[in-house]
Design an enzyme around this catalytic site. Structure first.
Site, PDB file in Angstrom:
ATOM      1  N   ASN A  44       0.843  -1.199   0.000  1.00 35.76           N
ATOM      2  CA  ASN A  44       0.000   0.000   0.000  1.00 35.76           C
ATOM      3  C   ASN A  44       0.881   1.253   0.000  1.00 35.76           C
ATOM      4  O   ASN A  44       1.960   1.286   0.602  1.00 35.76           O
ATOM      5  CB  ASN A  44      -1.020   0.001   1.141  1.00 35.76           C
ATOM      6  CG  ASN A  44      -0.431  -0.119   2.529  1.00 35.76           C
ATOM      7  OD1 ASN A  44       0.629  -0.706   2.717  1.00 35.76           O
ATOM      8  ND2 ASN A  44      -1.125   0.423   3.514  1.00 35.76           N
ATOM      9  N   GLU A  46       0.345   5.219   0.631  1.00 33.88           N
ATOM     10  CA  GLU A  46      -0.575   6.263   1.084  1.00 33.88           C
ATOM     11  C   GLU A  46      -0.108   7.643   0.619  1.00 33.88           C
ATOM     12  O   GLU A  46       1.008   7.821   0.130  1.00 33.88           O
ATOM     13  CB  GLU A  46      -0.724   6.190   2.601  1.00 33.88           C
ATOM     14  CG  GLU A  46      -1.331   4.853   3.028  1.00 33.88           C
ATOM     15  CD  GLU A  46      -1.594   4.746   4.523  1.00 33.88           C
ATOM     16  OE1 GLU A  46      -1.067   5.573   5.301  1.00 33.88           O
ATOM     17  OE2 GLU A  46      -2.322   3.815   4.901  1.00 33.88           O
ATOM     18  N   CYS A  55      -4.133   0.687  -2.530  1.00 33.85           N
ATOM     19  CA  CYS A  55      -3.998  -0.592  -1.825  1.00 33.85           C
ATOM     20  C   CYS A  55      -2.892  -1.459  -2.436  1.00 33.85           C
ATOM     21  O   CYS A  55      -2.597  -1.372  -3.636  1.00 33.85           O
ATOM     22  CB  CYS A  55      -5.302  -1.377  -1.887  1.00 33.85           C
ATOM     23  SG  CYS A  55      -6.664  -0.652  -0.972  1.00 33.85           S
ATOM     24  N   GLU A  57      -2.969  -4.641  -3.082  1.00 34.91           N
ATOM     25  CA  GLU A  57      -3.417  -5.598  -4.102  1.00 34.91           C
ATOM     26  C   GLU A  57      -3.413  -4.960  -5.490  1.00 34.91           C
ATOM     27  O   GLU A  57      -2.999  -5.572  -6.477  1.00 34.91           O
ATOM     28  CB  GLU A  57      -4.832  -6.092  -3.781  1.00 34.91           C
ATOM     29  CG  GLU A  57      -4.967  -6.862  -2.482  1.00 34.91           C
ATOM     30  CD  GLU A  57      -5.313  -5.996  -1.291  1.00 34.91           C
ATOM     31  OE1 GLU A  57      -4.813  -4.851  -1.206  1.00 34.91           O
ATOM     32  OE2 GLU A  57      -6.090  -6.455  -0.439  1.00 34.91           O
TER      33      GLU A  57
HETATM   34  N1  THU Z   1      -5.413  -1.448   2.389  1.00 38.35           N
HETATM   35  C1  THU Z   1      -4.851  -2.256   1.452  1.00 38.35           C
HETATM   36  O1  THU Z   1      -3.715  -2.025   1.015  1.00 38.35           O
HETATM   37  N2  THU Z   1      -5.561  -3.314   1.009  1.00 38.35           N
HETATM   38  C2  THU Z   1      -6.810  -3.646   1.445  1.00 38.35           C
HETATM   39  O2  THU Z   1      -7.406  -4.575   0.924  1.00 38.35           O
HETATM   40  C3  THU Z   1      -7.407  -2.903   2.550  1.00 38.35           C
HETATM   41  C4  THU Z   1      -6.746  -1.639   2.907  1.00 38.35           C
HETATM   42  C5  THU Z   1      -4.650  -0.289   2.866  1.00 38.35           C
HETATM   43  C6  THU Z   1      -5.193   1.046   2.422  1.00 38.35           C
HETATM   44  C7  THU Z   1      -4.646   1.959   3.490  1.00 38.35           C
HETATM   45  O3  THU Z   1      -3.335   2.357   3.103  1.00 38.35           O
HETATM   46  C8  THU Z   1      -4.549   1.081   4.722  1.00 38.35           C
HETATM   47  O4  THU Z   1      -4.656  -0.258   4.260  1.00 38.35           O
HETATM   48  C9  THU Z   1      -5.636   1.348   5.741  1.00 38.35           C
HETATM   49  O5  THU Z   1      -6.874   1.325   5.167  1.00 38.35           O
END
Ligand code: THU
Length: 135
Positions: A44, A46, A55, A57
């Protein structure tokens, strides 16, 4: 292409430290294997403008696509959290674009990984066929 789930989860765990999650402090990493056995990972990423965050994935899928992959054979996800991680809705739809309904998605958990299929994660998802027909 079959791959040992623990091997794929291990590949995800290997890159978890690279996640860029200074705002949520929740690190996520994903590993996918394509139909040629190539493994791609993602974390992920941000952003200070929170809604721009991406995300793990989708980073993994988009990396695979950029390398020429088109079919995903298996997915693994892990996180810095203590509990089972299951992919968010947006990532489920993106996975379904390149992964058939029976493709396994291994979600890391404290005891043993949980296995879902793409169809279990996204029942009745939006599909190309719906673009046809009446307008
Ligand atoms: N996040 C993911 O990378 N994948 C997911 O399936 C759920 C959420 C990340 C997004 C954000 O950076 C952090 O988790 C908190 O939501």
């Amino acid at each position: 292409m079959t791959i040992d789930p623990n091997t794929l989860i291990a590949r995800a765990r290997e890159c978890l430290a690279e996640a860029y999650a200074p705002y949520s402090r929740f690190r996520v990493a994903a590993a996918i294997v394509d139909d040629q056995g190539r493994v791609f990972t993602g974390v992920n990423v941000e952003n200070i403008s929170y809604g721009l965050s991406m995300c793990a994935e989708r980073v993994a899928v988009f990396t695979a696509i950029a390398a020429g992959s088109r079919r995903i054979s298996a997915v693994a996800v892990t996180s810095s959290g203590a509990d089972l991680l299951s992919p968010c809705g947006a990532c489920r739809q993106v996975l379904a674009e390149f992964a058939g309904p029976d493709v396994p998605v291994y979600c890391d958990a404290p005891d043993s990984p949980r296995r879902w299929t793409v169809a279990e994660l996204l029942p009745a998802g939006f599909q190309a066929a719906q673009l046809g027909g009446k307008r």
